[in-house]
Design an enzyme around this catalytic site. Structure first.
Site, mmCIF file in Angstrom:
data_model
loop_
_atom_site.group_PDB
_atom_site.id
_atom_site.type_symbol
_atom_site.label_atom_id
_atom_site.label_comp_id
_atom_site.label_asym_id
_atom_site.label_seq_id
_atom_site.Cartn_x
_atom_site.Cartn_y
_atom_site.Cartn_z
ATOM 1 N N GLY A 70 1.035 -1.111 0.018
ATOM 2 C CA GLY A 70 -0.066 0.054 0.009
ATOM 3 C C GLY A 70 0.908 1.224 0.092
ATOM 4 N N GLY A 119 0.349 -5.170 0.657
ATOM 5 C CA GLY A 119 -0.782 -4.999 -0.187
ATOM 6 C C GLY A 119 -0.737 -5.555 -1.657
ATOM 7 N N GLU A 142 5.546 -6.149 7.409
ATOM 8 C CA GLU A 142 5.066 -5.078 8.255
ATOM 9 C C GLU A 142 5.814 -4.767 9.579
ATOM 10 O OE1 GLU A 142 1.924 -5.999 5.120
ATOM 11 O OE2 GLU A 142 3.486 -7.156 6.689
ATOM 12 N N ASP A 150 -1.389 -7.503 7.261
ATOM 13 C CA ASP A 150 -3.091 -7.219 6.977
ATOM 14 C C ASP A 150 -3.458 -7.807 5.549
ATOM 15 O OD1 ASP A 150 -1.370 -5.220 5.539
ATOM 16 O OD2 ASP A 150 -3.241 -3.585 5.940
#
Length: 349
Positions: A70, A119, A142, A150
């Site tokens: 992301g 992402g 992350e 996530d």
């Protein structure tokens, strides 16, 4: 498209029976923005009901990879200067897209060539046909930015054999083609040189037939030979005990993993371990995404996310000052608050 038009951050075209999504921010390693997520979702909605579309294919522009994750710079600015609503809105749409990809009614072919992280894993590894190459570098990194895996990553990693997923989630280690296949993050290995021919074949053939003749066996990975110490050390109930076992094991790679863990955000490590353990009991992707949404929103309120992105991406000094700075300072109640229900703000999948 006329010569005056700017190409967008995500491109769409159809070739025969195949509809193509191309992530088109090569200078940013195709990092996902909120606009890109929404456009992909709109295209998938349209193609699901278009009888002329037999297969959906996602690739990344440029030579370096499918997607590095992301747009974390935007999340950094929102968490530092805003109130977090922009990031929460992005995650809400991104996680819904991840769920849609996992349930897509037509073959969804993800070409996981080059860098596929964060992402990028979310828009590829939930697909029904996941192709890696000798250039693939797949990771959920992350914890190095004070965040928790996530985009459904905690479910994908919880399903990996033994404790391989725990190792990858906590260390953020990058893996190649063979290890991605071993961990269940990919289905087929196709050499990068054969990708153009494979993609061309998808225009006229069902996916299985297009794959025929292109799938090969990748070079050996590293994780299979490390299963003994990975499964033993990462089965521990706490991050502190995992680090202790890794340091005591004797294998240089185990010691290296322990040293890597000690550079990550202590809060993120503990939240990641708790997230993975809980994901194993949640049964399917949607409740895991609901859990991840709670955890992600909670991370916005703590200093490590802004500090981690600052150190890795903004100032690039690679010297984050975590707070708290040690594992023993992160209490069980500190971890528990990440899982607090959000009431009306729940993702609600």
């Amino acid at each position: 498209m006329s010569g005056a038009e700017e190409p967008g951050p995500v491109l769409f075209h159809t070739s025969g029976r195949a509809a193509h999504i191309t992530l088109n921010r090569p200078r940013a390693l195709n990092a996902l923005t909120h606009t890109m997520v929404r456009r992909i979702d709109e295209a998938l909605t349209e193609w699901a009901r278009d009888p002329a579309v037999g297969t959906v294919v996602i690739t990344g522009a440029g030579e370096r990879g499918l997607c590095a994750g992301g747009d974390i710079r935007a999340i950094h600015d929102d968490a530092r200067d805003g109130d977090g609503t922009a990031s929460a809105a992005f995650w809400r749409d991104e996680y819904r897209l991840n769920a849609r990809i996992a349930r897509y009614p037509k073959p969804y072919v993800a070409v996981m060539d080059g860098i596929v992280m964060g992402g990028g894993v979310g828009v590829s590894a939930h697909g029904s046909v996941r192709v890696v190459t000798e250039r693939s570098r797949v990771a959920m990194p992350e914890t190095g930015i004070g965040f928790v895996p996530d985009v459904g990553g905690t479910r994908l990693l919880a399903l990996a054999p033994g404790e391989l997923g725990t190792h990858l989630a906590l260390t953020g280690a990058q893996i190649g083609a063979a290890d991605a296949l071993l961990c269940g993050l990919a289905d087929h290995y196709v050499p990068a040189a054969a990708l153009p021919e494979f993609l061309e074949a998808l225009a006229g053939l069902p996916v299985e037939e297009a794959l025929d003749g292109h799938v090969r066996t990748p070079a050996q990975g590293v994780l299979a030979a490390r299963r003994d110490w990975i499964d033993d050390c990462y089965a521990a109930d706490t991050v502190e005990e995992i680090v202790r076992r890794l340091l005591a094991h004797g294998d240089p790679a185990a010691k290296e993993a322990a040293e890597t863990l000690l550079t990550k955000s202590p809060t993120a490590l503990k939240d990641t371990l708790a997230s993975l353990r809980r994901a194993r009991t949640l049964g399917s992707l949607e409740p895991v995404l609901n859990q991840e949404f709670r955890v992600s929103c909670a991370a916005l309120d703590l200093p490590d996310l802004v500090e981690g992105i600052r150190a890795q991406v903004v100032d690039k000094d690679r010297r984050p000052r975590w707070s708290p700075k040690s594992l023993d300072e992160v209490t069980d109640s500190d971890v528990e608050r990440f899982f607090t229900p959000l009431g009306a703000r729940e993702l609600g999948l």
